[in-house]
Design a protein around this motif. Structure first.
Motif, PDB file in Angstrom:
ATOM      1  N   LEU A  77      36.430  30.843  50.335  1.00 45.70           N
ATOM      2  CA  LEU A  77      35.812  30.709  48.781  1.00 45.70           C
ATOM      3  C   LEU A  77      36.095  29.055  48.257  1.00 45.70           C
ATOM      4  CD1 LEU A  77      36.753  34.142  47.482  1.00 45.70           C
ATOM      5  CD2 LEU A  77      34.553  32.989  47.600  1.00 45.70           C
ATOM      6  N   VAL A 100      38.534  39.157  41.975  1.00 44.79           N
ATOM      7  CA  VAL A 100      37.334  40.139  41.944  1.00 44.79           C
ATOM      8  C   VAL A 100      37.287  40.655  43.436  1.00 44.79           C
ATOM      9  CG1 VAL A 100      34.964  40.535  41.579  1.00 44.79           C
ATOM     10  CG2 VAL A 100      36.139  38.931  40.252  1.00 44.79           C
ATOM     11  N   ARG A 101      37.259  40.050  44.502  1.00 43.06           N
ATOM     12  CA  ARG A 101      36.964  40.800  45.695  1.00 43.06           C
ATOM     13  C   ARG A 101      38.288  41.681  46.259  1.00 43.06           C
ATOM     14  NH1 ARG A 101      33.430  36.703  49.542  1.00 43.06           N
ATOM     15  NH2 ARG A 101      32.014  35.968  47.934  1.00 43.06           N
ATOM     16  N   LYS A 154      39.316  32.767  40.925  1.00 42.33           N
ATOM     17  CA  LYS A 154      38.790  33.994  40.288  1.00 42.33           C
ATOM     18  C   LYS A 154      37.709  34.700  41.093  1.00 42.33           C
ATOM     19  CE  LYS A 154      39.037  31.636  35.721  1.00 42.33           C
ATOM     20  NZ  LYS A 154      38.297  31.139  34.697  1.00 42.33           N
ATOM     21  N   ASN A 155      37.095  34.206  42.049  1.00 43.36           N
ATOM     22  CA  ASN A 155      36.279  35.283  42.761  1.00 43.36           C
ATOM     23  C   ASN A 155      36.761  35.931  43.665  1.00 43.36           C
ATOM     24  OD1 ASN A 155      33.103  34.650  42.522  1.00 43.36           O
ATOM     25  ND2 ASN A 155      34.238  32.511  42.049  1.00 43.36           N
ATOM     26  N   TRP A 156      38.080  35.340  44.256  1.00 47.22           N
ATOM     27  CA  TRP A 156      39.002  36.082  45.118  1.00 47.22           C
ATOM     28  C   TRP A 156      39.378  37.378  44.434  1.00 47.22           C
ATOM     29  CZ3 TRP A 156      44.263  36.267  45.762  1.00 47.22           C
ATOM     30  CH2 TRP A 156      44.891  36.740  46.770  1.00 47.22           C
ATOM     31  N   TYR A 187      37.547  28.330  40.943  1.00 47.76           N
ATOM     32  CA  TYR A 187      36.415  28.962  41.312  1.00 47.76           C
ATOM     33  C   TYR A 187      36.818  29.802  42.521  1.00 47.76           C
ATOM     34  CZ  TYR A 187      31.802  30.046  43.845  1.00 47.76           C
ATOM     35  OH  TYR A 187      30.930  30.650  44.420  1.00 47.76           O
TER      36      TYR A 187
END
Length: 468
Positions: free
Chosen positions: A295, A317-318, A313-315, A310
């Motif tokens: 990511l 969620v995953r 935050k995406n990690w 970035y």
């Protein structure tokens, strides 16, 4: 334990049942619980209570309110997964689609109120109150006798093992005055779900293997009501099955949120997260390090201004999705022992998420909770709570006791206490012995202080010590 009994819609105020049968209101009992909770002042106060960073001025960092909303959301998702599992694999012939919906609504509500009894300043507030009683109960007297000799063992243990979970049960059942002394008058299924530790203060085993005995779940003053509720649901002395799900939702929320908030606040470097995650072998299901690293590389290739932010935050969620799947597995793999009341661990034990959860906890402990910044905050918070406990306890010991005279300061301190809480004390004290009344007056102080927001506790301390 049987779901038909565990999902009891019964309430303390029984005349409510007849109102709920009105055809003009199509909400279930548990949907009504939801509306009672979100409309309450106690729930609104969570917006000014600490999750990790006290009195933080950032609008990003989580409060108890935003944390509770996240727990509520994760709880509902887990309820959907587990309800579908029970239906698909016919684990209970009597289980229905409506029961699946009821489970989701109960968990939705339980997430909202699981921390509603916590005092100001987060979990450190609980520690400060416990330590105050431990250090001072031996010094206090009542009619010339040491208070330690006046109160019984369980009353004393309640105070020295003060716990926000037990306070939450007390708040929603007895202190939230809406119609009468029955509190929010929530359903028994919901009330049983929020009691994570179905034991009194004399039965706790903090270092034991059984998760349900780690802390106190209810006070001496509220034990009769809890026993009535747990008998009605059929959970008895065991954890309600939905409690395991609520706890997993709470763990997912705070373990991931603490990392994100700490990173945003600058406490936790991205390199430290990457370094610790790299050590984990989570199997083929989820490669935590590879996901976070890829990511980051994706953010760099896209020209993101803040690639680390970035990526993290995406990690987050995953991994939340991954943890939901693992908690679902933990429940379904141990379904029989959970329903029999013999399961003693959390839902992540033995799953692919166990090591990841431990690392997330380690990162928060090392880079946030044991830092000088947090320690300085906690020292200041301790001073506030110590002052308030000293002043209010001194007044409460004399309050409502014809044998003792309150001075002008004592009377003013009691006047500060919420009228609703004072009314609750007088209702509960009717017909009680002197020792029980004294115990209830000490709880009156913790009731009031736990109802304070962080800002109010700080402001009251400043006003009473002339620190403007």
């Amino acid at each position: 334990m049987e779901w038909s009994q565990l999902l009891s819609p019964k309430r303390v105020r029984t005349d409510q049942v007849h109102r709920e049968k009105k055809k003009t209101d199509l909400r279930s009992s548990f949907e009504k619980d939801y509306h009672r909770i979100i409309g309450s002042a106690s729930f609104r106060r969570l917006q000014d209570k600490t999750q990790v960073f006290p009195l933080d001025k950032s609008d990003f960092v989580r409060t108890r309110l935003t944390h509770s909303l996240e727990v509520s959301s994760f709880g509902k998702s887990l309820g959907q997964n587990i309800g579908e599992y029970i239906l698909t694999f016919h684990k209970d012939p009597a289980f229905t689609l409506q029961m699946k919906e009821d489970i989701c609504n109960i968990l939705l509500c339980a997430g909202l109120i699981h921390d509603i009894g916590n005092p100001p300043f987060g979990h450190f507030g609980e520690t400060a109150i416990r330590e105050w009683f431990e250090e001072n109960l031996g010094k206090l007297t009542f009619h010339g006798d040491p208070i330690e000799k006046v109160l019984n063992r369980q009353m004393l243990a309640d105070l020295c093992h003060f716990e926000g979970n037990a306070q939450a049960f007390r708040l929603v059942t007895k202190l939230h005055y809406l119609v009468d002394e029955k509190g929010m008058n929530l359903t028994y299924a919901l009330l049983n779900t929020i009691v994570k530790y179905p034991v009194n203060s004399l039965a706790i085993e903090p270092e034991g293997a059984d998760i349900r005995r780690k802390k106190i779940g209810f006070y001496y003053a509220d034990e009769k009501l809890f026993r009535e509720i747990s008998q009605e649901t059929g959970a008895g002395e065991y954890r309600h099955p939905l409690t395991f799900i609520l706890e997993a939702a709470d763990d997912i929320a705070y373990r991931t949120a603490d990392i994100e908030d700490a990173f945003i606040k600058g406490f936790l470097p991205f390199s430290a997260i990457l370094g610790e995650i790299k050590k984990i072998d989570t199997g083929e299901v989820f490669q935590a390090f590879e996901k976070l690293e890829s990511l980051y590389e994706k953010a760099v290739s896209r020209g993101e201004e803040e690639p680390e932010t970035y990526a993290l935050k995406n990690w987050i969620v995953r991994i939340q999705s991954f943890l939901i799947a693992c908690a679902t597995e933990g429940f379904t793999e141990n379904y029989e022992s959970i329903m029999q009341g013999t399961y003693q661990k959390d839902l992540f034990a033995g799953t692919n998420a166990q090591e990841l959860m431990e690392v997330l906890g380690y990162l928060a402990e090392k880079y946030v909770f044991t830092t000088d910044t947090i320690y300085k905050m906690e020292v200041a918070e301790s001073r506030i709570l110590t002052f308030l406990m000293e002043k209010f306890i001194a007044a409460a010991i004399k309050y409502d006791d014809p044998k003792q005279k309150m001075d002008s300061i004592d009377r003013r301190m009691i006047a500060f206490v919420s009228e609703n809480y004072r009314k609750a004390y007088h209702r509960q004290a009717e017909g009680k012995s002197e020792a029980e009344k004294l115990y209830l007056r000490l709880l009156l102080v913790t009731d009031y202080i736990c109802g304070m927001t962080d800002s109010y506790a700080k402001r009251l301390y400043q006003e009473l010590t002339a620190r403007i």
